[in-house]
Enzyme design. Structure first.
Site, PDB file in Angstrom:
ATOM      1  CG  ASP A 146      40.990  63.026  59.821  1.00  0.00           C
ATOM      2  OD1 ASP A 146      41.144  61.812  59.995  1.00  0.00           O
ATOM      3  OD2 ASP A 146      41.913  63.858  59.895  1.00  0.00           O
ATOM      4  CG  ASP A 158      45.232  62.065  64.840  1.00  0.00           C
ATOM      5  OD1 ASP A 158      46.057  62.180  65.753  1.00  0.00           O
ATOM      6  OD2 ASP A 158      44.373  61.158  64.804  1.00  0.00           O
ATOM      7  CG  ASP A 198      44.047  66.704  58.117  1.00  0.00           C
ATOM      8  OD1 ASP A 198      45.254  66.754  58.417  1.00  0.00           O
ATOM      9  OD2 ASP A 198      43.373  65.667  58.271  1.00  0.00           O
TER      10      ASP A 198
END
Length: 231
Positions: free
Chosen positions: A15, A17, A180
């Protein structure tokens, strides 16, 4: 992007961001600039609202509107009008405060040297994701990049993930995701691969409630994890 060839050891998909790059402050500043364009007071804080920033531009707009409900009667469709404005503000200042998390570059170098292919799968629009990677001199480290609008679907649908692996020259069965959020967890489950969630984002160790296959406390530990899962 690096030259695409068959992944010798497997593929590690990231991922963007909140995983590779801490982009919260620039995202919040873009939202606040959008509010200011409407004559609204600044509504979001780069530190306190970091987790909100990683939920996306529309989430920031909705939260800001909610906090300023008494300031101005917003017209119908305000969110649809303001979302492109937010993206424009963000594009103009995409890497003022954004930086890779500590250890990212060294971990990517170590993975590449050990024969792992690297890819990015993000719900950020593709053009903005590429612009950010370019600004931070990270783009050439990845064999593929799939964004929110690369395909007709986005995470947690598994197809962007599988497309990122395929474009990187890998096989889904020999890959895993580093993310995240619960969206990343659900994407990995849908693709039937393992997922490691980072514990250094806004939620810290709180991501353990999503039951990832591993918790990544620091990027220095990622090469050993890849060796254990794919090596």
């Amino acid at each position: 992007m690096v030259e695409v060839r068959a992944a010798r050891r497997g593929t590690v998909v990231f991922d963007l961001d909140g995983t590779l790059v801490d982009t919260a402050a620039d995202l919040v500043h873009a939202a606040n600039a959008t509010f200011a364009e409407r004559g609204l007071r600044v509504a979001l804080d780069p530190s306190a609202d970091a987790l909100l920033a990683f939920s996306g531009g529309r989430a920031m707009l909705r939260a800001g509107y909610g906090r300023m409900a008494g300031d101005l009667l917003l017209p119908p469709g305000a969110e649809d009008e303001d979302y492109p404005r937010l993206l424009a503000h963000y594009e103009r200042a995409i890497a003022v405060h954004s930086r890779p998390y500590p250890g990212v570059e060294a971990a990517l170098d170590a993975l590449a040297s050990e024969g792992f292919a690297l890819a990015v799968c993000t719900n950020k629009p593709e053009a903005l994701a590429l612009r950010l990677l370019d600004a931070l001199d990270l783009r050439d480290r990845f064999a593929s990049m799939v964004g929110a609008d690369t395909l007709p679907v986005r995470k947690p649908d598994p197809r962007p993930y599988t497309e990122a692996v395929t474009r990187a020259g890998g096989e889904v069965a020999r890959s895993f995701l580093v993310g995240d959020t619960i969206t990343d967890r659900d994407t990995a489950r849908a693709a039937r691969v393992r997922v490691a969630l980072v514990a250094f984002g806004p939620e810290g160790g709180g991501v353990t409630r999503f039951s990832p296959d591993a918790l990544l406390e620091r990027f220095e530990d990622l090469p050993a994890l890849a060796q254990g899962w794919l090596g």
